[in-house]
Structures are given as structure tokens and as C-alpha cells.
Design a protein around this motif. Structure first.
Motif, PDB file in Angstrom:
ATOM      1  N   GLN A 238       1.249   6.967  -6.694  1.00  0.00           N
ATOM      2  CA  GLN A 238       0.220   7.993  -6.890  1.00  0.00           C
ATOM      3  C   GLN A 238       0.744   9.373  -6.529  1.00  0.00           C
ATOM      4  OE1 GLN A 238      -3.858   7.678  -6.064  1.00  0.00           O
ATOM      5  NE2 GLN A 238      -3.933   5.436  -5.994  1.00  0.00           N
TER       6      GLN A 238
ATOM      7  N   GLN B 114       0.833  -1.200   0.000  1.00  0.00           N
ATOM      8  CA  GLN B 114       0.000   0.000   0.000  1.00  0.00           C
ATOM      9  C   GLN B 114       0.873   1.259   0.000  1.00  0.00           C
ATOM     10  OE1 GLN B 114      -3.021  -0.602  -0.904  1.00  0.00           O
ATOM     11  NE2 GLN B 114      -4.296  -0.473   0.926  1.00  0.00           N
TER      12      GLN B 114
ATOM     13  N   VAL C 198      -5.333   3.663  -0.547  1.00  0.00           N
ATOM     14  CA  VAL C 198      -4.442   4.733  -1.009  1.00  0.00           C
ATOM     15  C   VAL C 198      -5.263   5.954  -1.412  1.00  0.00           C
ATOM     16  CG1 VAL C 198      -2.748   5.381  -2.761  1.00  0.00           C
ATOM     17  CG2 VAL C 198      -2.661   3.099  -1.720  1.00  0.00           C
TER      18      VAL C 198
ATOM     19  N   SER D  64       2.179   1.746  -3.464  1.00  0.00           N
ATOM     20  CA  SER D  64       1.158   2.331  -4.329  1.00  0.00           C
ATOM     21  C   SER D  64       0.972   3.810  -4.036  1.00  0.00           C
ATOM     22  CB  SER D  64      -0.163   1.571  -4.139  1.00  0.00           C
ATOM     23  OG  SER D  64      -1.185   2.124  -4.937  1.00  0.00           O
ATOM     24  N   LEU D  65       1.052   4.187  -2.756  1.00  0.00           N
ATOM     25  CA  LEU D  65       0.958   5.598  -2.390  1.00  0.00           C
ATOM     26  C   LEU D  65       2.110   6.388  -3.001  1.00  0.00           C
ATOM     27  CD1 LEU D  65      -0.320   7.911  -0.750  1.00  0.00           C
ATOM     28  CD2 LEU D  65       1.049   7.148   1.216  1.00  0.00           C
TER      29      LEU D  65
END
Length: 338
Positions: free
Chosen positions: A192, A185, A313, A188-189
Motif C-alpha cells: 500500500q 501485515q 494496514v 501488505s503495508l
């Protein structure tokens, strides 16, 4: 570190009221005390690192006895232990103070002769207030942290290409595994955040943080800048003071980021945010759902800690946006850079 940041307003109140007071604090947080209580000299630092089990026993005994001697030489009449842990309770007894104040604990009569029942129902700030002599005035708050020019210069030299208006500081570790959001996670953050024009930077210290950072990096095609074990405490403060925002697990660095006044997102699971939420209007706590009544911090009845691990996220990014952090195609809101 988080406990100290929460307690410092009360410690300052007691120092202000009692001119002959002495503040005993862990030497690891000397920079934090210096930047919260600038110019304060009534300090005695507990040599935590010198007492590490990795040191020879005779060295540990020597350092401990030297510290106790320095503490007793102060000849305190009153000792106030607002933490109430085994270490501080023992030091309270060894201080030689005539009156020793602290919270009830197992065998507390061995350590304190004036136990006080603290208010642990609300935030820990108010619990510390109920033990302090006197307490800081409400509402709950941190002390402001002054800037350190030398640490600013170090950050400027270390990050010449990373302007402060895009830095997103991430602390992906924690003292306990049940406090850690999944490494995937966090990865993924990072992705982004990059697409939003932010520059994710990983911070931390010690083995647990290094292991978790390695997991995060393993999910990324392009590694994120990793400053784990590269910053002292004053330099971490400088980095936070000149960054755009912070995201991390329930930990000391979360409180430090909030105290530095930047937008802060704290990821909570089985720990109690009513007790430990960051004390800043620019801070938000995220949790997916409340824990079941049968849950304990180290034992989740659903096994997977959905309270923490189902935070998405997108929720984090939306919260950053709510706090004024630009998360569009490019983060352009100006902020002073180091």
C-alpha cells in the motif's frame, strides 16, 4: 536504546549540575550519546560487546576488570542508578561510591544504601525523573539529535535513487515475539505504501530482525529494500532524519525515529504504552483493543494477541495521513533529502 533516549534529558541535567560527574553508558550507544550530548567528554563506556558469551572467558574477565578499574579510579562519592537492572545495580556496588542511589529491587540493600521509591505510575520518563539528582524539567521530551556529516554522506551513497521525501522506514522486528505485528501485515503495508508513492525500507540488526524481514519479503512479489545489519547507529539516525515517516513495533528504533522528529507510528500489543509511548507530537500509538485483565505480556488469554495483530494496514495508513504524510496516489510533499 529506547530507555537511554528517554533517560538522556535527566542525564544531561545531572551532568550540567555536577561538573565533576561521570556518565557510564553502554558502548553500543556511543554514537547516540555523541549526537545527543555533543562535545561531552565525561563519559565511560561499558564494553557490552566485548563481554559477549561468544568471546573466550579470559577475554571477558579481562575487559570487565579493566572497566571496573577505570570506574573505581574515578573515585565517585555518589552513584545514581536510574535503571535499576541487575547489571547497573552490580556496577553501582562496584563503583566504590560512598552513597549509592537506586530503585528498590530484590536484595537491593546489597547494591544501594540510599534506595528511592520511583514513580512508575506514569511514563517511564517521570520514573527516571524521580530518581535523578536533579531531573530535567517537564514536560517529557527527548534531546535533539545533531546531524553527522559522515553518516549523511554514507546514506547518500547507499541510497542514491531514494529521495528522503518518499522514504517510509519500517522496523518489523522486536526483542520479544509478542511485540511483533504479523509479517504478512507488514508486507501488505509495503504494498500500500508503494501505491501511495512511498518507498518502504526495512531496517534492523541481529538474528531476530533478519528472520522477521525474511518472512516479510516472502509475502512480496517485489522485494523491499533491506538495510538490516548494513547501518551503524549513526547511519540509522541519518537515515531517519532524512526520511518521510516511520512505522514499527514497540522497540528502541521507534523511540529513535520519534526523537529524530519524523512522523512515527508505534504498534503496541501487550506492552504498556502509558509507560513507553514515544515522546513526540508527531508520534501515534496504535492498539486494536485493551488487553484482558488476566493477560500477561508473554501469555495472552486469547492466544493470538488481538490487541496487536488485529491492527489493520488501513489504520496505519490513515494514521500516517493524520500525521501529514501524503498517502494518495503519489507522495509529493517536499522534504529535504540526503
Amino acid at each position: 536504546m529506547g530507555n537511554l533516549l528517554i533517560a538522556l534529558p535527566h542525564l544531561r541535567a545531572m551532568l550540567s549540575t555536577h561538573p565533576d560527574a561521570l556518565l557510564v553508558v553502554d558502548a553500543r550507544y556511543q554514537a547516540l550519546v555523541a549526537q545527543s550530548l555533543p562535545g561531552e567528554t565525561r563519559l565511560l563506556f561499558y564494553p557490552e560487546q566485548a563481554l559477549s558469551s561468544s568471546r573466550p572467558l579470559w577475554q571477558r574477565i579481562k575487559h570487565y576488570l579493566m572497566f571496573v578499574h577505570a570506574m573505581r579510579r574515578f573515585r565517585a562519592e555518589h552513584c545514581v542508578d536510574i535503571e535499576g537492572e541487575q547489571k547497573s545495580a552490580t556496577l553501582s556496588r562496584l563503583s566504590g561510591a560512598t552513597t549509592r542511589i537506586g530503585p528498590p529491587r530484590r536484595h537491593g540493600h546489597w547494591f544501594y544504601n540510599k534506595p528511592l521509591e520511583p514513580d512508575w505510575q506514569g511514563h517511564r520518563w517521570y520514573g527516571y525523573a524521580s530518581l535523578s539528582q536533579p531531573a530535567a524539567t517537564a514536560p517529557a521530551h527527548y534531546l535533539p539529535l545533531t546531524e553527522c556529516p559522515d553518516s549523511n554522506a554514507r546514506i547518500r551513497a547507499l541510497l542514491p535513487m531514494h529521495a528522503g521525501d518518499t522514504r517510509l522506514i519500517l522496523h518489523v522486528g522486536a526483542t520479544k515475539t509478542y511485540k511483533m505485528w504479523h509479517a504478512e501485515q507488514f508486507a501488505s503495508l509495503c504494498q500500500q505504501a508503494r501505491r501511495a508513492g512511498l518507498t518502504p525500507i526495512l531496517v534492523g540488526a541481529g538474528h531476530k530482525d533478519r528472520v522477521q524481514i525474511a518472512r516479510v519479503q516472502s509475502f512480496l512479489c517485489e522485494p523491499v529494500l533491506d538495510l538490516c545489519d548494513q547501518l551503524n547507529l549513526s547511519e540509522l539516525i541519518a537515515l531517519l532524519q532524512h526520511s518521510r515517516a516511520y512505522v514499527g513495533n514497540d522497540s528502541g528504533p521507534m523511540h529513535l525515529a520519534a526523537a529524530c522528529g519524523i512522523p512515527t507510528v508505534g504498534l503496541f500489543g501487550p506492552t504498556n504504552d502509558n509507560l513507553w509511548h514515544p515522546l513526540s507530537p508527531l508520534a501515534r500509538v496504535l492498539r486494536w483493543q485493551a488487553c484482558a485483565a488476566e493477560c500477561e505480556r508473554s501469555s495472552c488469554v486469547q492466544d493470538s494477541y488481538p490487541c496487536l495483530q488485529r491492527i489493520t494496514v488501513n489504520q496505519v495508513m490513515d494514521t500516517l495521513s493524520d500525521l501529514g504524510v501524503p498517502v494518495g496516489t503519489q507522495a509529493t510533499t517536499p522534504r529535504r533529502a540526503v
